[in-house]
Design a protein around this motif. Structure first.
Motif, PDB file in Angstrom:
ATOM      1  N   ALA A  63     -36.615  -1.142   6.734  1.00  0.00           N
ATOM      2  CA  ALA A  63     -36.537  -2.239   5.773  1.00  0.00           C
ATOM      3  C   ALA A  63     -35.268  -3.058   5.975  1.00  0.00           C
ATOM      4  O   ALA A  63     -35.299  -4.302   5.965  1.00  0.00           O
ATOM      5  N   LEU A  64     -34.147  -2.379   6.183  1.00  0.00           N
ATOM      6  CA  LEU A  64     -32.890  -3.094   6.372  1.00  0.00           C
ATOM      7  C   LEU A  64     -32.842  -3.786   7.737  1.00  0.00           C
ATOM      8  O   LEU A  64     -32.212  -4.840   7.883  1.00  0.00           O
ATOM      9  N   LEU A  65     -33.514  -3.203   8.718  1.00  0.00           N
ATOM     10  CA  LEU A  65     -33.593  -3.861  10.026  1.00  0.00           C
ATOM     11  C   LEU A  65     -34.360  -5.172   9.917  1.00  0.00           C
ATOM     12  O   LEU A  65     -33.975  -6.180  10.538  1.00  0.00           O
ATOM     13  N   ARG A  66     -35.420  -5.170   9.120  1.00  0.00           N
ATOM     14  CA  ARG A  66     -36.163  -6.420   8.919  1.00  0.00           C
ATOM     15  C   ARG A  66     -35.276  -7.472   8.262  1.00  0.00           C
ATOM     16  O   ARG A  66     -35.326  -8.658   8.632  1.00  0.00           O
ATOM     17  N   GLU A  67     -34.450  -7.038   7.297  1.00  0.00           N
ATOM     18  CA  GLU A  67     -33.511  -7.982   6.682  1.00  0.00           C
ATOM     19  C   GLU A  67     -32.547  -8.542   7.718  1.00  0.00           C
ATOM     20  O   GLU A  67     -32.243  -9.741   7.722  1.00  0.00           O
ATOM     21  N   CYS A  68     -32.079  -7.685   8.617  1.00  0.00           N
ATOM     22  CA  CYS A  68     -31.152  -8.137   9.656  1.00  0.00           C
ATOM     23  C   CYS A  68     -31.811  -9.138  10.591  1.00  0.00           C
ATOM     24  O   CYS A  68     -31.218 -10.166  10.955  1.00  0.00           O
ATOM     25  N   PHE A  69     -33.047  -8.843  11.001  1.00  0.00           N
ATOM     26  CA  PHE A  69     -33.754  -9.754  11.901  1.00  0.00           C
ATOM     27  C   PHE A  69     -33.907 -11.144  11.281  1.00  0.00           C
ATOM     28  O   PHE A  69     -33.907 -12.156  11.995  1.00  0.00           O
ATOM     29  N   ALA A  70     -34.026 -11.205   9.952  1.00  0.00           N
ATOM     30  CA  ALA A  70     -34.216 -12.484   9.269  1.00  0.00           C
ATOM     31  C   ALA A  70     -32.898 -13.172   8.914  1.00  0.00           C
ATOM     32  O   ALA A  70     -32.920 -14.273   8.366  1.00  0.00           O
ATOM     33  N   SER A  71     -31.769 -12.561   9.258  1.00  0.00           N
ATOM     34  CA  SER A  71     -30.468 -13.094   8.828  1.00  0.00           C
ATOM     35  C   SER A  71     -29.926 -14.140   9.794  1.00  0.00           C
ATOM     36  O   SER A  71     -30.255 -14.163  10.990  1.00  0.00           O
ATOM     37  N   HIS A  72     -29.047 -14.987   9.248  1.00  0.00           N
ATOM     38  CA  HIS A  72     -28.332 -15.945  10.086  1.00  0.00           C
ATOM     39  C   HIS A  72     -27.400 -15.214  11.057  1.00  0.00           C
ATOM     40  O   HIS A  72     -27.186 -15.677  12.189  1.00  0.00           O
ATOM     41  N   ASP A  73     -26.836 -14.095  10.619  1.00  0.00           N
ATOM     42  CA  ASP A  73     -25.924 -13.356  11.487  1.00  0.00           C
ATOM     43  C   ASP A  73     -26.634 -12.850  12.742  1.00  0.00           C
ATOM     44  O   ASP A  73     -26.046 -12.848  13.837  1.00  0.00           O
ATOM     45  N   HIS A  74     -27.871 -12.409  12.611  1.00  0.00           N
ATOM     46  CA  HIS A  74     -28.609 -11.953  13.797  1.00  0.00           C
ATOM     47  C   HIS A  74     -28.851 -13.118  14.749  1.00  0.00           C
ATOM     48  O   HIS A  74     -28.627 -12.997  15.970  1.00  0.00           O
ATOM     49  N   ALA A  75     -29.277 -14.258  14.211  1.00  0.00           N
ATOM     50  CA  ALA A  75     -29.495 -15.433  15.054  1.00  0.00           C
ATOM     51  C   ALA A  75     -28.208 -15.845  15.764  1.00  0.00           C
ATOM     52  O   ALA A  75     -28.213 -16.179  16.957  1.00  0.00           O
ATOM     53  N   GLU A  76     -27.099 -15.785  15.042  1.00  0.00           N
ATOM     54  CA  GLU A  76     -25.809 -16.141  15.636  1.00  0.00           C
ATOM     55  C   GLU A  76     -25.401 -15.123  16.693  1.00  0.00           C
ATOM     56  O   GLU A  76     -24.863 -15.489  17.752  1.00  0.00           O
ATOM     57  N   GLY A  77     -25.648 -13.842  16.447  1.00  0.00           N
ATOM     58  CA  GLY A  77     -25.300 -12.816  17.421  1.00  0.00           C
ATOM     59  C   GLY A  77     -26.049 -12.988  18.728  1.00  0.00           C
ATOM     60  O   GLY A  77     -25.472 -12.837  19.820  1.00  0.00           O
TER      61      GLY A  77
END
Length: 256
Positions: free
Chosen positions: A227-241
């Motif tokens: 569940a938290l991984l899905r939140e990460c995938f949808a985050s701006h921080d993941h896109a920036e990383g």
């Protein structure tokens, strides 16, 4: 008193009561809790250092203050009367404990709640509660300490109330590093800055998984991770990383 300062993206929660070796009154404890919680919500903060002043961290509860407190109120701490559970561990930022001098009683509990501990050569640690007819007061000694140093080592410390030096704390894995007192601020700052490289969004969730994983069964833990991984995938921080990796540049994380 408790001082709160932010320098270079690191919040410093400073127990500034050297004349009492950082011992806590009920009022100061409420301010300490508030400062730690403030650090957890401060958008300009990527990591936290908990520290003392004057060659001391926290020598525990101020017994003169405790002696003036009615017996029925002695287990009630914090602004609303009872403490948040493991308030330092609950902070979503990485927390580094910079331990100089005594961390005894409640001070040892605060150190235990930190995610990483760096000690000076004059640091001392003692879970002295049984010598006062008490159990470890924040719950950190009985919940976290066995997970840090192992159950047998934790039992020896908790049952005896013995005070150990910095080298012993390093030997049993309670602290990560021991440095000269003059080098402690820089060592703690260097450690805290390491954690500012990562995504605050991901770090907060990683820390939650670690602490929740201490009580969750593996099925619950894996489901929470997904569940938290899905939140990460949808985050701006993941896109920036990902963008930073592809563009061969440092990431500019915002925690969003």
């Amino acid at each position: 008193m408790i001082r709160y300062e932010v320098r270079d993206g690191v919040a410093h929660v400073i127990i500034d009561r050297p004349e009492k070796k950082g011992a806590m009154t009920y009022g100061i404890l409420a301010d300490f809790y508030a400062a730690v919680q403030r650090a957890g919500t401060d958008d300009g903060v990527g990591a936290v250092i908990v520290e003392g002043t004057g060659g001391a961290f926290c020598a525990g509860t101020d017994l003169s203050d405790l002696n003036d407190t009615p017996t029925e109120d002695r287990g009630r701490r914090g602004a609303e009367g009872s403490p948040p559970p493991l308030v330092i561990s609950a902070c979503p930022r990485p927390v580094v404990g910079a331990i100089d001098g005594p961390a005894v009683g409640m001070g040892a509990e605060f150190a235990t709640q930190c995610d990483v501990r760096i000690a000076s050569t004059r640091a001392r640690f003692g879970w002295v509660f049984v010598l006062r007819g008490l159990v470890a007061d924040t719950g950190a000694g009985t919940f976290l300490l066995p997970r840090i140093v192992g159950y047998s080592e934790a039992m020896r410390l908790l049952f005896s109330g013995d005070i150990i030096d910095a080298q012993t704390a390093l030997d049993i894995g309670f602290v990560s590093q021991v440095v000269a007192p003059d080098d402690l601020p820089a060592a703690a700052e260097e450690e805290a800055q390491r954690y500012r490289k990562g995504s605050p969004f991901a770090i907060a969730r990683m820390k939650r998984l670690v602490y929740d994983g201490m009580t969750n069964d593996v099925t619950t833990h894996v489901a929470q991770t997904a569940a938290l991984l899905r939140e990460c995938f949808a985050s701006h921080d993941h896109a920036e990383g990902v963008a930073a990796f592809l563009e061969r540049r440092p990431a500019n994380f915002t925690g969003q």
